[in-house]
Design an enzyme around this catalytic site. Structure first.
Site, PDB file in Angstrom:
ATOM      1  N   LEU A 131      15.193 -22.036  74.720  1.00 51.96           N
ATOM      2  CA  LEU A 131      14.325 -23.223  74.690  1.00 51.96           C
ATOM      3  C   LEU A 131      14.668 -24.099  73.484  1.00 51.96           C
ATOM      4  CD1 LEU A 131      10.914 -21.522  75.581  1.00 51.96           C
ATOM      5  CD2 LEU A 131      12.687 -22.369  77.114  1.00 51.96           C
ATOM      6  N   PRO A 132      14.167 -25.354  73.456  1.00 52.52           N
ATOM      7  CA  PRO A 132      14.579 -26.268  72.386  1.00 52.52           C
ATOM      8  C   PRO A 132      14.165 -25.859  70.971  1.00 52.52           C
ATOM      9  CG  PRO A 132      13.653 -27.487  74.247  1.00 52.52           C
ATOM     10  CD  PRO A 132      13.392 -26.031  74.502  1.00 52.52           C
TER      11      PRO A 132
ATOM     12  N   LYS B 176      21.974 -18.692  61.643  1.00 51.92           N
ATOM     13  CA  LYS B 176      22.257 -19.848  62.509  1.00 51.92           C
ATOM     14  C   LYS B 176      22.025 -21.180  61.785  1.00 51.92           C
ATOM     15  CE  LYS B 176      22.683 -22.464  66.153  1.00 51.92           C
ATOM     16  NZ  LYS B 176      24.005 -22.856  66.629  1.00 51.92           N
TER      17      LYS B 176
HETATM   18  P1  NAD Z   1      18.210 -28.478  76.398  1.00 49.25           P
HETATM   19  O1  NAD Z   1      17.233 -29.461  75.896  1.00 49.25           O
HETATM   20  O2  NAD Z   1      19.403 -28.928  77.195  1.00 49.25           O
HETATM   21  O3  NAD Z   1      17.463 -27.353  77.281  1.00 49.25           O
HETATM   22  C1  NAD Z   1      16.228 -26.784  76.976  1.00 49.25           C
HETATM   23  C2  NAD Z   1      15.504 -26.510  78.280  1.00 49.25           C
HETATM   24  O4  NAD Z   1      14.291 -25.797  78.016  1.00 49.25           O
HETATM   25  C3  NAD Z   1      15.111 -27.791  79.035  1.00 49.25           C
HETATM   26  O5  NAD Z   1      15.685 -27.770  80.336  1.00 49.25           O
HETATM   27  C4  NAD Z   1      13.575 -27.729  79.071  1.00 49.25           C
HETATM   28  O6  NAD Z   1      13.027 -28.272  80.261  1.00 49.25           O
HETATM   29  C5  NAD Z   1      13.342 -26.238  78.973  1.00 49.25           C
HETATM   30  N1  NAD Z   1      12.015 -25.846  78.502  1.00 49.25           N
HETATM   31  C6  NAD Z   1      11.312 -26.297  77.425  1.00 49.25           C
HETATM   32  N2  NAD Z   1      10.138 -25.630  77.311  1.00 49.25           N
HETATM   33  C7  NAD Z   1      10.101 -24.743  78.353  1.00 49.25           C
HETATM   34  C8  NAD Z   1       9.156 -23.765  78.763  1.00 49.25           C
HETATM   35  N3  NAD Z   1       8.011 -23.554  78.104  1.00 49.25           N
HETATM   36  N4  NAD Z   1       9.416 -23.038  79.885  1.00 49.25           N
HETATM   37  C9  NAD Z   1      10.577 -23.247  80.576  1.00 49.25           C
HETATM   38  N5  NAD Z   1      11.513 -24.152  80.226  1.00 49.25           N
HETATM   39  C10 NAD Z   1      11.276 -24.884  79.118  1.00 49.25           C
HETATM   40  O7  NAD Z   1      18.687 -27.665  75.114  1.00 49.25           O
HETATM   41  P2  NAD Z   1      20.032 -26.801  74.942  1.00 49.25           P
HETATM   42  O8  NAD Z   1      21.116 -27.707  74.480  1.00 49.25           O
HETATM   43  O9  NAD Z   1      20.229 -25.939  76.132  1.00 49.25           O
HETATM   44  O10 NAD Z   1      19.617 -25.918  73.667  1.00 49.25           O
HETATM   45  C11 NAD Z   1      18.722 -24.820  73.767  1.00 49.25           C
HETATM   46  C12 NAD Z   1      18.645 -24.142  72.412  1.00 49.25           C
HETATM   47  O11 NAD Z   1      19.962 -23.707  72.029  1.00 49.25           O
HETATM   48  C13 NAD Z   1      18.150 -25.058  71.278  1.00 49.25           C
HETATM   49  O12 NAD Z   1      17.346 -24.326  70.405  1.00 49.25           O
HETATM   50  C14 NAD Z   1      19.449 -25.514  70.598  1.00 49.25           C
HETATM   51  O13 NAD Z   1      19.230 -25.852  69.243  1.00 49.25           O
HETATM   52  C15 NAD Z   1      20.305 -24.276  70.774  1.00 49.25           C
HETATM   53  N6  NAD Z   1      21.761 -24.509  70.803  1.00 49.25           N
HETATM   54  C16 NAD Z   1      22.302 -25.532  71.536  1.00 49.25           C
HETATM   55  C17 NAD Z   1      23.687 -25.723  71.546  1.00 49.25           C
HETATM   56  C18 NAD Z   1      24.337 -26.837  72.337  1.00 49.25           C
HETATM   57  O14 NAD Z   1      25.560 -27.064  72.144  1.00 49.25           O
HETATM   58  N7  NAD Z   1      23.617 -27.539  73.223  1.00 49.25           N
HETATM   59  C19 NAD Z   1      24.515 -24.845  70.833  1.00 49.25           C
HETATM   60  C20 NAD Z   1      23.940 -23.793  70.136  1.00 49.25           C
HETATM   61  C21 NAD Z   1      22.563 -23.626  70.123  1.00 49.25           C
END
Ligand code: NAD
Length: 299
Positions: free
Chosen positions: A64-65, A173
């Site tokens: 999740l975010p 991280k």
């Molecule tokens: P994103 O915003 O693409 O996806 C997050 C998803 O979580 C969304 O689809 C949202 O609808 C869903 N969500 C939010 N609350 C929810 C809930 N209560 N129940 C179900 N679904 C819910 O984000 P992302 O890029 O996939 O990143 C996710 C995590 O990974 C973040 O913490 C980010 O910092 C970390 N991260 C991302 C990357 C990257 O390159 N994108 C790399 C490393 C770490």
């Protein structure tokens, strides 16, 4: 293994698909219907709610975010109960979101009271690593819980590190992402300087990649459109790692630095630069779009 996967965003969706491909039985959910539809089309079984996903699950994975989403999902929010009440004792929970270490510890402690084991396992490697199954996991929790999680983590990543007790994965991280945030701005500045002097950005990038300025941004994630076909810059900064997510991580690093009285001047400056970039309307673009702050206007 029966696995519940919650959060099918840029990272979670491909990670869940890798678990499915490895032969596990998946039940997935995201609050966004568009995200559910996208991955259902790839064959991922979608549940009606987060609570439904965890029924019968042996392992729960969340991606999740931010802290509020993870705390709300497991412990509840606005008077609504969290899914922890529906997770059977003995289940293993793996939270791969990047959140505050304090929140990871709070949720892990609540889980332990219910007989549920939890590790924080944030990742590095970007969306490319999520798709290829080559992520790096930084794990906080007991060594025994990490060994239980290992067969699942190995289907999504190639490097698995035990950073320490609950919350330690998150601390590792944010150290890494503070460095990444600084590196991306530094790389952007150097490329913009070269271009302002009439250098070919592809040639300059290659020179720096193979010289003492070489780094991950130059290797895998060049911020200038057209230099690297596979980087988000070459698809209008769509997908990838959002500027607002980088801003969140740099904020977590600054909060942490204040708590332990560490000096992180470049991390602080980087947070302010990404904040300005987000305020300019670029929060949803990939974080490498921060190069726009230092690029000469076109024309
Ligand atoms: P994103 O915003 O693409 O996806 C997050 C998803 O979580 C969304 O689809 C949202 O609808 C869903 N969500 C939010 N609350 C929810 C809930 N209560 N129940 C179900 N679904 C819910 O984000 P992302 O890029 O996939 O990143 C996710 C995590 O990974 C973040 O913490 C980010 O910092 C970390 N991260 C991302 C990357 C990257 O390159 N994108 C790399 C490393 C770490």
């Amino acid at each position: 293994m029966k696995i519940a996967f919650i959060g099918l965003g840029n990272m979670g969706g491909p990670m869940a698909l890798n678990l499915l491909k490895a032969g596990h039985t998946l039940s997935a959910f995201d609050l966004s219907k568009a995200a559910c539809d996208k991955f259902a089309a790839d064959g991922l079984p979608i549940a009606a709610s987060a609570v439904t996903t965890v029924a019968d699950a042996e392992v729960v994975v969340s991606m999740l975010p931010a802290s509020a989403h993870v705390e709300g999902l497991y412990l509840g929010s606005n008077g609504q109960p969290g899914i922890l009440d529906s997770i059977a004792p003995g289940t293993l929970v793996i939270d791969s979101s990047t959140i505050a270490a304090a929140t990871s510890r709070k949720v892990a402690e609540a889980a332990a009271k219910r007989g549920v084991s939890m590790i924080d396992a944030p990742v590095s490697g970007g969306t490319g690593g999520a798709i290829a199954g080559t992520l790096t996991f930084m794990v906080g929790g007991s060594a025994a819980d990490l060994e239980r999680a290992r067969p699942v983590l190995e289907k999504m990543g190639t490097n698995i590190f035990h950073a320490g007790e609950a919350g330690a994965g998150q601390t590792a991280k944010i150290c890494n992402n503070m460095l990444l945030g600084v590196l991306m701005i530094g790389t952007s500045e150097a490329i913009a300087l070269g271009v302002a002097n009439g250098l070919d950005p592809k040639v300059l990038s290659e020179i720096m990649r193979r010289s003492s300025g070489g780094n991950w941004a130059l290797e895998k994630y060049n911020p200038l459109p057209g230099v690297m076909e596979t980087s988000p810059a070459s698809r209008n900064y769509a997908g990838g790692f959002g500027t607002d997510l980088m801003l969140k991580d740099l904020g977590l690093a600054q909060e942490n630095a204040a708590a332990v009285r560490a000096s992180t001047p470049l991390g602080g400056l980087a947070r302010n630069l990404y904040a300005a970039h987000s305020l300019a309307g670029h929060g949803a673009l990939d974080f490498s779009s921060v190069i726009k702050l230092v690029q000469a206007p076109k024309g």
